[in-house]
Write a protein that holds these residues in place. Sequence first.
Motif, PDB file in Angstrom:
ATOM      1  N   LYS A   1       0.842  -1.189   0.000  1.00 52.15           N
ATOM      2  CA  LYS A   1       0.000   0.000   0.000  1.00 52.15           C
ATOM      3  C   LYS A   1       0.883   1.247   0.000  1.00 52.15           C
ATOM      4  O   LYS A   1       1.860   1.317   0.742  1.00 52.15           O
ATOM      5  CB  LYS A   1      -0.882  -0.009   1.252  1.00 52.15           C
ATOM      6  N   ILE A   2       0.550   2.207  -0.852  1.00 50.09           N
ATOM      7  CA  ILE A   2       1.257   3.494  -0.876  1.00 50.09           C
ATOM      8  C   ILE A   2       0.719   4.338   0.277  1.00 50.09           C
ATOM      9  O   ILE A   2      -0.492   4.536   0.390  1.00 50.09           O
ATOM     10  CB  ILE A   2       1.030   4.225  -2.208  1.00 50.09           C
ATOM     11  N   SER A   3       1.621   4.825   1.128  1.00 53.08           N
ATOM     12  CA  SER A   3       1.177   5.615   2.289  1.00 53.08           C
ATOM     13  C   SER A   3       0.592   6.952   1.830  1.00 53.08           C
ATOM     14  O   SER A   3       0.885   7.445   0.742  1.00 53.08           O
ATOM     15  CB  SER A   3       2.342   5.853   3.238  1.00 53.08           C
ATOM     16  N   LYS A   4      -0.211   7.555   2.706  1.00 50.38           N
ATOM     17  CA  LYS A   4      -0.815   8.853   2.389  1.00 50.38           C
ATOM     18  C   LYS A   4       0.250   9.917   2.197  1.00 50.38           C
ATOM     19  O   LYS A   4       0.123  10.793   1.341  1.00 50.38           O
ATOM     20  CB  LYS A   4      -1.776   9.257   3.503  1.00 50.38           C
ATOM     21  N   ALA A   5       1.312   9.853   2.995  1.00 52.48           N
ATOM     22  CA  ALA A   5       2.393  10.844   2.889  1.00 52.48           C
ATOM     23  C   ALA A   5       3.078  10.754   1.527  1.00 52.48           C
ATOM     24  O   ALA A   5       3.329  11.770   0.878  1.00 52.48           O
ATOM     25  CB  ALA A   5       3.404  10.638   4.006  1.00 52.48           C
ATOM     26  N   ARG A   6       3.392   9.537   1.096  1.00 52.88           N
ATOM     27  CA  ARG A   6       4.053   9.358  -0.205  1.00 52.88           C
ATOM     28  C   ARG A   6       3.142   9.785  -1.345  1.00 52.88           C
ATOM     29  O   ARG A   6       3.567  10.441  -2.286  1.00 52.88           O
ATOM     30  CB  ARG A   6       4.465   7.899  -0.374  1.00 52.88           C
ATOM     31  N   ARG A   7       1.871   9.436  -1.240  1.00 53.49           N
ATOM     32  CA  ARG A   7       0.897   9.817  -2.267  1.00 53.49           C
ATOM     33  C   ARG A   7       0.769  11.336  -2.347  1.00 53.49           C
ATOM     34  O   ARG A   7       0.781  11.918  -3.428  1.00 53.49           O
ATOM     35  CB  ARG A   7      -0.451   9.184  -1.915  1.00 53.49           C
ATOM     36  N   ASP A   8       0.667  11.991  -1.181  1.00 50.52           N
ATOM     37  CA  ASP A   8       0.486  13.435  -1.159  1.00 50.52           C
ATOM     38  C   ASP A   8       1.741  14.175  -1.613  1.00 50.52           C
ATOM     39  O   ASP A   8       1.643  15.233  -2.224  1.00 50.52           O
ATOM     40  CB  ASP A   8       0.062  13.884   0.235  1.00 50.52           C
ATOM     41  N   LYS A   9       2.924  13.626  -1.323  1.00 46.48           N
ATOM     42  CA  LYS A   9       4.175  14.243  -1.794  1.00 46.48           C
ATOM     43  C   LYS A   9       4.225  14.241  -3.320  1.00 46.48           C
ATOM     44  O   LYS A   9       4.649  15.198  -3.939  1.00 46.48           O
ATOM     45  CB  LYS A   9       5.393  13.481  -1.250  1.00 46.48           C
ATOM     46  N   ARG A  10       3.767  13.155  -3.904  1.00 46.04           N
ATOM     47  CA  ARG A  10       3.762  13.053  -5.358  1.00 46.04           C
ATOM     48  C   ARG A  10       2.787  14.057  -5.971  1.00 46.04           C
ATOM     49  O   ARG A  10       3.057  14.639  -7.012  1.00 46.04           O
ATOM     50  CB  ARG A  10       3.383  11.625  -5.767  1.00 46.04           C
TER      51      ARG A  10
ATOM     52  N   TRP B   1       7.752  20.174  -5.961  1.00 47.10           N
ATOM     53  CA  TRP B   1       8.870  19.737  -6.793  1.00 47.10           C
ATOM     54  C   TRP B   1       8.934  20.436  -8.144  1.00 47.10           C
ATOM     55  O   TRP B   1       9.937  20.347  -8.837  1.00 47.10           O
ATOM     56  CB  TRP B   1       8.800  18.234  -7.014  1.00 47.10           C
ATOM     57  N   LYS B   2       7.880  21.180  -8.527  1.00 41.95           N
ATOM     58  CA  LYS B   2       7.867  21.834  -9.832  1.00 41.95           C
ATOM     59  C   LYS B   2       8.768  23.067  -9.829  1.00 41.95           C
ATOM     60  O   LYS B   2       8.812  23.807  -8.859  1.00 41.95           O
ATOM     61  CB  LYS B   2       6.443  22.219 -10.215  1.00 41.95           C
ATOM     62  N   MET B   3       9.481  23.289 -10.913  1.00 42.41           N
ATOM     63  CA  MET B   3      10.392  24.422 -11.022  1.00 42.41           C
ATOM     64  C   MET B   3       9.613  25.717 -11.218  1.00 42.41           C
ATOM     65  O   MET B   3       8.543  25.728 -11.810  1.00 42.41           O
ATOM     66  CB  MET B   3      11.349  24.230 -12.199  1.00 42.41           C
ATOM     67  N   SER B   4      10.214  26.806 -10.748  1.00 41.10           N
ATOM     68  CA  SER B   4       9.597  28.115 -10.939  1.00 41.10           C
ATOM     69  C   SER B   4      10.451  28.936 -11.909  1.00 41.10           C
ATOM     70  O   SER B   4      11.619  28.633 -12.139  1.00 41.10           O
ATOM     71  CB  SER B   4       9.479  28.842  -9.603  1.00 41.10           C
ATOM     72  N   ALA B   5       9.874  29.974 -12.442  1.00 40.18           N
ATOM     73  CA  ALA B   5      10.590  30.840 -13.377  1.00 40.18           C
ATOM     74  C   ALA B   5      11.648  31.645 -12.629  1.00 40.18           C
ATOM     75  O   ALA B   5      11.465  31.987 -11.462  1.00 40.18           O
ATOM     76  CB  ALA B   5       9.601  31.780 -14.056  1.00 40.18           C
TER      77      ALA B   5
END
Length: 60
Positions: free
Chosen positions: A7-16, A21-25
């Motif tokens: 089972k994927i934990s809630k923390a791992r799912r929510d981190k994804r 993690w997305k880059m900014s300008a």
Amino acid sequence: MAVPKRKISKARRDKRRSNVWKMSAPAFSKCTQCGELKLAHRVCGNCGFYKGKEVIKKEA
């Protein structure tokens, strides 16, 4: 059929799913000499000045 082994934990799912993690300008700043937009802590590509001193000789 493919089935997850664990089972994927809630923390791992929510981190994804988060946008952290997305880059900014890159942030631009105005050159103090010519007013052209430039990247912070870098020599101005337009006039060749950095921190009020001429670093690169530019032909007019």
